[in-house]
Design an enzyme around this catalytic site. Structure first.
Site: not given
Length: 892
Positions: A345, A605, A698, A702
């Site tokens: 707007d 708004d 792993n 990780d």
């Protein structure tokens, strides 16, 4: 909520009849429903009765945003691979391999714990965000209209509905003024439904309950009062939402995660089955083969991906908060990064919103004072004091301007007889006045185009003056009167004819100083910005030109209404300004753009923006917005600096880019390592790595990747929206996975033919090499720049990666190394390892040049959001941190 007026004691009250739901209330007259609920329409409930009913019926909520330990823990434990691995470890323990079983159990527990801690922290961050948001409704309590949290509504509350409101509960309507509701979230019907007061026949379908307003639906036009007949899970909306997983919401980002997970399931399943069959065929112990194959499956799966995503979102919300942006839901940050088109707007977003009265332009022999006087009187408010003028910013500017003080002093002789309120179809307000001599006069004020069409003999000079003001970018209101009015009870649209133009009122609403910079930033981010406004086309085009937006096409509301959705979607691409559009047309434009398969945001708004905010993928408002607009938005800009919106878009893309880094690196290197393990099984007489070692590898890898959310992102990655491309991920995995395998097999050769290693040292050497290569490759894969050191990683990521590699290198020398199956390595191995890492990174750089040069790397257009996304998004409004069930519920 009226509790300050409670008496010192609460007298016992006869409980009202239990609420029977909206289907039962719809067949009864409104008066009978009020009697059943023991409430007076003009008084509402008393404070004591509200407390009693809150205890009986519980919160008006269909979901909980409370961070709960067990659901988060279950999210970590529900992996079928982890379940199989845990079962195999138990079997291993029972057959005598107790040390291996204990080690596997500890590693799996550490992995689950790490993911749990990070995801739970993200859940707490999401709960904190929800706790900052208050969705309110206007309820009548103790005879006073109060703003009440929607979750605190109870059956019997009398609530007010206005344009753009989301209906806060199932209501039986008791007073209606031109009410229409959008019920598509419940019925799927796109057309709004007319509402009235009449009862319906028993068995009437949900979509035809004309005397009721349903929770979660949106007020498209008009106003009403209704009495709450059902709340929470007892509403029709609640019954549907109860059948859905309302947390987390489905976003395009999450849909991509699920599709990616399915890809991993297929790859892991193929590798696991083939490795198990190969090892059994080679007469290796079945338990060892099972554990090894399952560990391979776990190894290829990026277990901490949910934790990485959650940590990224939580960190992103904190960064956005520091930049004065309130994100109502964590996933809104991802949604912002997906935005291709921003509809905004004009008033209050691109302009300051501080409208100032400039001057009056008289017409047809009238003087400027008359224009101002009739303009002041043509208001929906009865008050003659500027402090009491309502939400119309033009009225406020006119009443509070020092230039109108003289005319304001002479208004006491006029009395309002009737008011025809402004609506977005007529774009006018008309007031029937009686002066001190008892004469009636109709005064109409509104959009010049519509007012002039209803006037007789408009002077050409007036039209010329109007064109001059529009071309200057000023806002203009026309004022006209009619004296031959005979109606004494009320005024209707049919009376707005045969008017005499008095003149024009001119207002100024200058562009925001920082709006042009923000729009340039958004354009640089690949976001097409389009203005959707109720203002005049020439005014909107002038503001857009001043802010540097492209001077592309302009469409009016009438032209929009003349197109079907398909043709409207095509027209949007060549249009920058949509002017004189109604709230319904704004929402329709947003909906049509969403059909083009792009991420759509709407920034507004005002009350007239609420429908479009609801329709967009991301609704954005500003701190100065009306309550209705802020309530409908997903993101609130707490400062009037639109650059924070560009910050939000960048933040969403940064999170996506960092998540993709983890995905690309993890799948390619893990795929290569696990493929190497499968190949090694063909010629080795022993397992190339123990299951516990694979899991430890792993876990360490990780752990280092939890620092990825802090990483820097190259500027070129932020210039356009990024979307999931599973085909691209698959090609990347297949292309770069074998590069990792090359150095795995080099390591195999070095361990067997150079160091003549036995099983323990062989496994140790491969453990150290695979951990080092797959961890350090992040520095090459995290950027498309060649060479990779032209892009600088964040310090936490650098320290985490180097720290994990160091831990992996030192593990074989630790006193407990033999427990893990490790054996010290000769120093010559580490010298060889350094050479292999350098060669590996160089080969990755060559692969990047070939891959990105030959592969089609443009992401496909994003798909549509999941079908229930808007329902789930709406359900988040009716959520509470408290448990949803109550003892009273259980008793019923």
């Amino acid at each position: 909520m009226g509790t300050s007026h409670l008496p010192d004691f609460i007298a016992p009250a006869q409980p009202p009849a239990p609420a029977q739901g909206v289907m039962s209330a719809a067949v009864l007259p409104a008066d009978e429903v009020l009697r059943t609920l023991d409430v007076v329409a003009g008084e509402g409930l008393g404070g004591a009765e509200v407390l009693r009913r809150q205890a009986e019926f519980g919160p008006n909520a269909v979901a909980t945003h409370r961070a709960r330990v067990f659901p988060v823990l279950w999210h970590q434990l529900r992996s079928p691979l982890l379940g199989l691995l845990a079962a195999a470890a138990v079997v291993s323990f029972l057959v005598g391999e107790r040390s291996d079983a204990v080690i596997i159990g500890l590693i799996v527990s550490a992995s689950v714990g790490l993911g749990f801690v990070n995801e739970y922290r993200a859940e707490r961050a999401a709960e904190a965000l929800h706790s900052q948001i208050r969705h309110q409704a206007v309820a009548l309590r103790d005879g006073k209209a109060l703003l009440v949290d929607v979750t605190a509504l109870v059956p019997g509350d009398v609530v007010e509905l206005r344009l753009g409101d989301i209906v806060p509960a199932d209501l039986r309507l008791i007073a209606v003024t031109g009410l229409e509701c959008d019920e598509s979230v419940l019925t799927g019907e796109s057309l709004p439904v007319d509402k009235g007061l009449a009862a319906v026949a028993a068995g009437t379908p949900l979509a035809e309950l004309s005397g009721c307003a349903l929770m979660g639906t949106v007020v498209r036009t008009g106003a009403a009062h209704g009495v709450v007949v059902a709340t929470g899970a007892r509403t029709e909306f609640g019954k549907i939402a109860a059948g859905l997983d309302t947390h987390p919401l489905d976003t395009e980002f999450q849909v991509g995660l699920r599709r990616f997970s399915m890809l991993l399931v297929c790859v892991a399943g193929a590798l696991t089955t083939s490795i198990f069959v190969i090892n059994v065929a080679l007469h290796k112990p079945i338990i060892d083969a099972l554990l090894f194959s399952l560990a391979i499956a776990v190894g290829i799966t990026p277990q901490l991906l949910p934790a990485v995503v959650s940590t990224s979102l939580a960190a992103g919300s904190r960064r956005m908060s520091r930049r004065k942006v309130l994100v109502k839901r964590l996933v809104c940050i991802e949604d912002l990064g997906d935005v291709d088109v921003l509809f905004t707007d004009k008033t209050g977003t691109l302009t300051t919103g501080r409208i100032e009265y400039m001057r009056a332009v008289p017409a047809g022999g009238h003087h400027a004072g008359a224009v101002v006087r009739w303009g002041l009187l043509a208001t929906e408010n009865e008050a003659r004091d500027a402090r009491d003028v309502g939400g119309n910013p033009l009225d406020q500017a006119l009443w509070r301007s020092p230039a109108t003080a003289g005319e304001r002093a002479g208004l006491d002789g006029f009395t309002q007889v009737s008011v025809l309120p402004f609506d977005h179809g007529r774009r006018m307000v008309s007031v029937l006045l009686r002066d001190g001599d008892g004469r009636l006069r109709l005064v109409t004020k509104g959009a010049p185009e519509t007012v002039l069409d209803r006037c007789l003999d408009v002077p050409p000079a007036a039209r010329d003056a109007l064109a001059v003001e529009f071309s200057a970018g000023n806002r203009v209101v026309a004022v006209a009167t009619r004296s031959d009015v005979t109606a004494t009870q009320g005024v209707g649209p049919e009376d707005e004819r045969g008017l005499t133009l008095v003149g024009l009122l001119v207002f100024m609403d200058p562009p925001k100083p920082d709006a042009a910079m923000a729009l340039r930033r958004l354009s640089g981010l690949g976001v097409a910005v389009k203005v959707v406004t109720g203002d005049n086309a020439a005014v909107a085009a002038k503001v857009c030109h001043d802010l540097g937006l492209p001077d592309a096409g302009v469409m009016t509301g009438g032209e929009v209404d003349a197109l079907d959705d398909g043709r409207l979607a095509e027209a949007i691409a060549g249009t920058t300004v949509f002017a004189r559009v109604s709230p319904e047309a704004k929402a329709r434009i947003v909906h049509a753009q969403r059909l083009s398969r792009g991420g759509v945001a709407f920034l507004g708004d005002g009350v007239n923006d609420a429908l479009a905010l609801h329709a967009a993928d991301v609704g954005i408002s500003v701190d100065s917005a009306t309550d209705v607009a802020k309530d409908a938005a997903d993101v609130i800009l707490l400062e009037k600096d639109l650059n924070v919106l560009a910050d939000g878009v960048s933040e969403g893309r940064r999170i996506f880019a960092n998540t993709i880094k983890y995905v690309l690196m993890g799948t390619s290197s893990n795929f290569g390592n696990m493929a190497s393990a499968a190949g090694a099984s063909l010629f080795l007489s022993f397992l190339p790595m123990l299951p516990s070692q694979i899991l430890l590898n792993n876990l360490l890898y990780d752990s280092s990747q939890l620092a990825i959310p802090t990483d820097n992102v190259d500027e070129e990655q932020l210039r356009k929206p990024s979307h999931w491309d599973i085909a691209f991920i698959r090609r990347f995995m297949i292309a770069f996975g074998p590069l990792s395998s090359v150095f795995d097999f080099v390591t195999f050769g070095v361990m067997l033919w150079v160091f003549h290693s036995g099983p323990a040292q062989f496994r140790t050497g491969w453990f150290v090499e695979s951990l080092a290569t797959q961890t350090l490759v992040i520095f090459a894969i995290r950027t498309r720049r060649i060479p990779f050191f032209r892009s600088h990683p964040s310090l936490p990521l650098t320290l985490a990666a180097l720290g994990v590699v160091t831990v992996g290198a030192l593990l074989p020398a630790m006193p407990f190394a033999h427990t893990l199956g490790f054996q010290p390595l000769p120093m010559a191995f580490f010298a060889t390892l350094v050479g292999m890492i350098v060669a590996y990174l160089a080969l990755i750089e060559v692969g990047k040049r070939l891959f990105y040069g030959a592969a089609a790397t443009t992401s496909p257009p994003p798909g549509h959001y999941a079908g229930h996304r808007h329902l789930r998004r709406r359900a988040s409004r009716f959520s509470t941190a408290a448990p949803l069930s109550t003892p009273a519920d259980d008793a019923r």
